[in-house]
Design a protein around this motif. Structure first.
Motif, PDB file in Angstrom:
ATOM      1  N   GLU A 111       0.866  -1.016  -0.252  1.00 40.57           N
ATOM      2  CA  GLU A 111      -0.078   0.064   0.074  1.00 40.57           C
ATOM      3  C   GLU A 111       0.748   1.257  -0.178  1.00 40.57           C
ATOM      4  O   GLU A 111       0.662   2.393  -0.677  1.00 40.57           O
ATOM      5  N   GLU A 136       2.426   1.744  -3.547  1.00 35.69           N
ATOM      6  CA  GLU A 136       1.433   2.391  -4.438  1.00 35.69           C
ATOM      7  C   GLU A 136       1.013   3.674  -4.274  1.00 35.69           C
ATOM      8  O   GLU A 136       0.855   4.351  -5.162  1.00 35.69           O
ATOM      9  N   SER A 159       3.750   5.668  -5.653  1.00 33.80           N
ATOM     10  CA  SER A 159       3.770   5.546  -7.273  1.00 33.80           C
ATOM     11  C   SER A 159       2.761   6.393  -7.704  1.00 33.80           C
ATOM     12  O   SER A 159       2.818   6.343  -9.179  1.00 33.80           O
TER      13      SER A 159
END
Length: 272
Positions: free
Chosen positions: A266, A269, A272
């Protein structure tokens, strides 16, 4: 620390040290305190097994300090680069002339005090010189045994493909960090060919304010945003080989500690 085999042969930890900052202001001349620079190099050799430099850092100063301080090298590989000239204004001037590159390699051998350079990287394509001529000159030096592994820097996917037609390419060093990903296509090409990707400017000089969520992730790990930026790079790809640079032993140790940070899926991401 996870490892990567450069050229399928040279095994290094995936977090190294960039030796640009052990020189003077604007990366010109001697460092303000040469002994502090030597302390950083000695500590780097204890913590990592890949040190990256270039003949243009100083120019010549970084390579010379590395050679004087660490040679003969034990359990540490030294990568250097050639193909950029400097002037007193601090400009970086591409020079890919084959004769110049041949001479530059000889100078690097002397300053680093080695007979063979572990990894030699063409620092930047020269718009006034045919790219293939530059690569071919370095490929010949690899055939001669003075370069063990050959890399490129600041190249496009097309230039990488062109170079691979002439010689095995072990690494590519392009700009890349958690907030700058314009070189994504080059990274993906490196992943396809199992070529090491060395992101320069991996910490964006500490300017990470525009990276949403990085402060929160850092707080969750009792880490600095810079450490999280390095942890994110290591998580991003198995061929990623960050080489954060510093002129401080404390910052060096903080950077290396980032290799022990495990981001959750998590958290990765989110950044990202």
């Amino acid at each position: 620390m996870d490892t990567f085999d450069i050229g399928g042969e040279l095994t290094v930890g995936r977090l190294g040290f960039g030796a640009m900052r052990i020189t003077g202001e604007k990366i010109i001349g001697e460092p303000e305190d040469p002994e502090i620079a030597r302390d950083v190099l000695r500590r780097a050799a204890e913590l990592v097994d890949l040190i990256d430099t270039a003949d243009s850092y100083g120019p010549g100063v970084s390579e010379r300090l590395i050679g004087e301080t660490l040679a003969p090298y034990e359990d540490v590989a030294v990568a250097t680069k050639g193909g950029l000239l400097r002037n007193r204004d601090g400009d970086w001037l591409p020079c890919g002339d084959p004769d110049y590159l041949r001479n530059a390699v000889l100078c690097s051998l002397d300053r680093l005090r080695v007979d063979t350079i572990d990894l030699y990287q063409f620092h930047r394509p020269d718009p006034d010189v045919d790219f293939e001529d530059s690569v071919t000159a370095l490929a010949e030096l690899k055939d001669d045994g003075v370069i063990e592994h050959l890399g490129l820097s600041n190249v496009s996917v097309d230039q990488l493909e062109t170079a691979r037609d002439h010689v095995e390419i072990a690494t590519v060093q392009n700009r890349y960090n958690v907030g700058y990903r314009d070189e994504e296509a080059v990274l993906e090409a490196c992943e396809s060919y199992d070529i090491g990707f060395i992101p320069w400017y991996p910490l964006a000089a500490g300017d990470l304010d525009d990276v949403a969520g990085i402060e929160d992730v850092a707080d969750a790990h009792d880490a600095t945003p810079q450490q999280i930026a390095l942890a994110w790079l290591l998580e991003r790809s198995d061929v990623m080989l960050p080489i954060p640079g510093t002129g401080s032993v404390q910052h060096l140790e903080e950077n290396v500690a980032a290799a022990d940070i495990e981001l959750t899926p998590e958290e990765f991401e989110r950044l990202s």
